[in-house]
Design a protein around this motif. Structure first.
Motif, short mmCIF file in Angstrom:
data_model
loop_
_atom_site.label_atom_id
_atom_site.label_comp_id
_atom_site.label_asym_id
_atom_site.label_seq_id
_atom_site.Cartn_x
_atom_site.Cartn_y
_atom_site.Cartn_z
N ALA A 15 37.59 34.97 33.14
CA ALA A 15 38.41 34.71 31.86
C ALA A 15 38.52 33.14 31.89
N GLU A 16 38.37 32.16 32.91
CA GLU A 16 38.25 30.70 32.86
C GLU A 16 36.94 30.41 32.00
N GLN A 17 35.87 31.15 32.28
CA GLN A 17 34.64 30.74 31.54
C GLN A 17 34.89 30.80 30.02
N MET A 18 35.37 31.91 29.77
CA MET A 18 35.63 32.32 28.40
C MET A 18 36.37 31.46 27.42
N VAL A 19 37.55 31.17 28.34
CA VAL A 19 38.57 30.14 27.67
C VAL A 19 38.09 28.77 27.45
N GLU A 20 37.54 28.55 28.50
CA GLU A 20 36.57 27.12 28.33
C GLU A 20 35.74 26.91 27.43
N SER A 21 34.78 27.84 27.20
CA SER A 21 33.76 27.81 26.37
C SER A 21 34.28 28.06 24.78
N LEU A 22 35.27 28.73 24.66
CA LEU A 22 35.98 28.75 23.16
C LEU A 22 36.74 27.58 23.01
N GLN A 23 37.29 27.00 23.97
CA GLN A 23 38.12 25.67 23.65
C GLN A 23 37.26 24.66 23.31
N LYS A 24 36.22 24.61 24.05
CA LYS A 24 34.97 23.51 23.88
C LYS A 24 34.51 23.43 22.49
N ALA A 25 34.16 24.73 21.85
CA ALA A 25 33.69 24.94 20.75
C ALA A 25 34.63 24.52 19.48
N ILE A 26 35.63 24.95 19.65
CA ILE A 26 36.77 24.51 18.73
C ILE A 26 37.15 23.03 18.66
N SER A 27 37.13 22.69 19.98
CA SER A 27 37.68 21.13 19.92
C SER A 27 36.35 20.43 19.21
N LYS A 28 35.39 20.70 19.95
CA LYS A 28 34.09 19.94 19.32
C LYS A 28 34.31 19.95 17.58
N SER A 29 34.63 20.85 16.96
CA SER A 29 34.70 20.97 15.46
C SER A 29 35.83 20.37 14.74
N GLY A 30 36.53 19.90 15.74
CA GLY A 30 37.96 18.95 15.34
C GLY A 30 38.95 19.90 14.83
N ILE A 31 39.16 21.08 15.23
CA ILE A 31 40.16 21.85 14.89
C ILE A 31 41.46 21.86 15.96
N GLY A 32 42.31 21.73 15.53
CA GLY A 32 43.60 21.50 16.63
C GLY A 32 44.24 22.95 16.99
N LEU A 33 43.37 23.33 17.74
CA LEU A 33 43.92 24.76 18.13
C LEU A 33 43.69 24.89 19.91
N ARG A 34 44.62 25.54 20.62
CA ARG A 34 44.74 25.57 21.88
C ARG A 34 44.30 26.98 22.09
N VAL A 35 43.24 27.32 23.07
CA VAL A 35 42.92 28.76 23.31
C VAL A 35 43.43 29.21 24.89
N SER A 36 44.29 30.47 24.74
CA SER A 36 44.66 31.03 26.04
C SER A 36 44.30 32.33 26.06
N ILE A 37 44.31 32.95 27.08
CA ILE A 37 44.07 34.39 27.46
C ILE A 37 45.23 35.17 27.84
N TYR A 38 45.39 36.27 27.11
CA TYR A 38 46.65 36.88 27.52
C TYR A 38 46.19 38.38 28.21
N ARG A 39 45.22 38.64 27.81
CA ARG A 39 44.61 39.95 28.20
C ARG A 39 43.26 39.88 28.83
N MET A 40 42.79 40.30 29.92
CA MET A 40 41.65 40.33 30.64
C MET A 40 40.74 41.42 30.07
N TYR A 41 39.63 41.51 29.79
CA TYR A 41 38.80 42.72 29.34
C TYR A 41 38.56 43.58 30.58
N GLY A 42 38.43 44.88 30.30
CA GLY A 42 37.99 45.96 31.54
C GLY A 42 37.44 47.10 30.68
#
Length: 244
Positions: A63-90
């Protein structure tokens, strides 16, 4: 075709993820809208409030790897969004992410991500100056036909609506649909609900809400068009009834 401000933001997020190299491709309504626009479909379509995607890696991501990767991609593009996970895949369950305004904390939309499912055919879409990798039209058609072949059709009215849209711009290819389903380990069911419980289907359609000011096509037009469009995979003995 109109793109809402929210959909434009979602497309920008999809572009940011694509540009980052994260092993993700997209599916769902946002890809369908891009497919329709590329094909020159001009009518308004139903709007959506989420992103659907597939994630592929050799090692299942945390979960941490996914959130970190998505957040890094979005922040690098200058989009002011915060990513959080509310359901883990299974097993049989997608990962669920919330994307919120980084200043106000308001959740603007969600993102559902399947991890390491069968790899679908994909293509690069470009819409409103945004490029991303999404599932190919044949995959969308196959998934939606498979869904309405089951009695889940009453809960999947959006798939009937989407096939109505697609029928205007993409020819139906029976062999390609069956091959695509085979490659993903799926088969068509009987279409019993779709064919023989049209009154219940009409009721489900009438309850289905189109967001914003998008006009809702008459049920009879949608039903007749979709039935004619997919006639080649409907039970053979009834094909004579499916002409426009």
């Amino acid at each position: 075709m109109n793109i809402t401000a929210e959909e434009k933001l979602m497309y920008n997020v999809m572009k940011a993820i694509y540009d980052s190299g994260i092993p993700v491709n997209f599916k769902g309504s946002m890809v369908l809208k891009a497919c329709l626009m590329e094909a020159g479909y001009l009518e308004e379509t139903r709007h959506t409030v989420d992103i659907d995607a597939n994630w592929y890696t050799d090692t299942p991501p945390t979960a941490e790897q996914m959130v970190e990767s998505l957040q890094k991609a979005i922040s690098k593009s200058g989009i002011g969004l915060r990513v959080s996970i509310y359901r883990m895949y299974g097993e049989g369950r997608s990962a669920g992410f919330e994307l919120a305004n980084s200043e106000s904390g308001e959740i603007l939309f969600t993102m559902d991500v399947d991890v390491n499912r069968p790899i679908p055919p994909t293509k690069i879409y470009e819409v409103a100056g945004v490029r991303f990798c999404g599932v190919a039209p044949i995959q969308m058609i196959s998934d939606k036909v498979a869904a309405i072949s089951t009695d889940k059709v009453f809960r999947r009215i959006k798939d009937v609506v989407d096939l109505y849209y697609i029928s205007h711009v993409v020819l139906f290819d029976r062999a390609a649909v069956l091959e695509t389903l085979k490659n993903s380990g799926r088969e068509l069911e009987s279409f019993r609900g779709f064919l023989h419980r049209s009154d219940e289907l009409r009721h489900s359609y009438e309850k289905f809400r189109f967001a914003g000011d998008v006009s809702k096509p008459p049920f009879d037009e949608v039903y007749r068009t979709v039935k004619a469009y997919i006639k080649d995979v409907l039970p053979r003995e009834r094909n004579r009834d499916y002409e426009r």
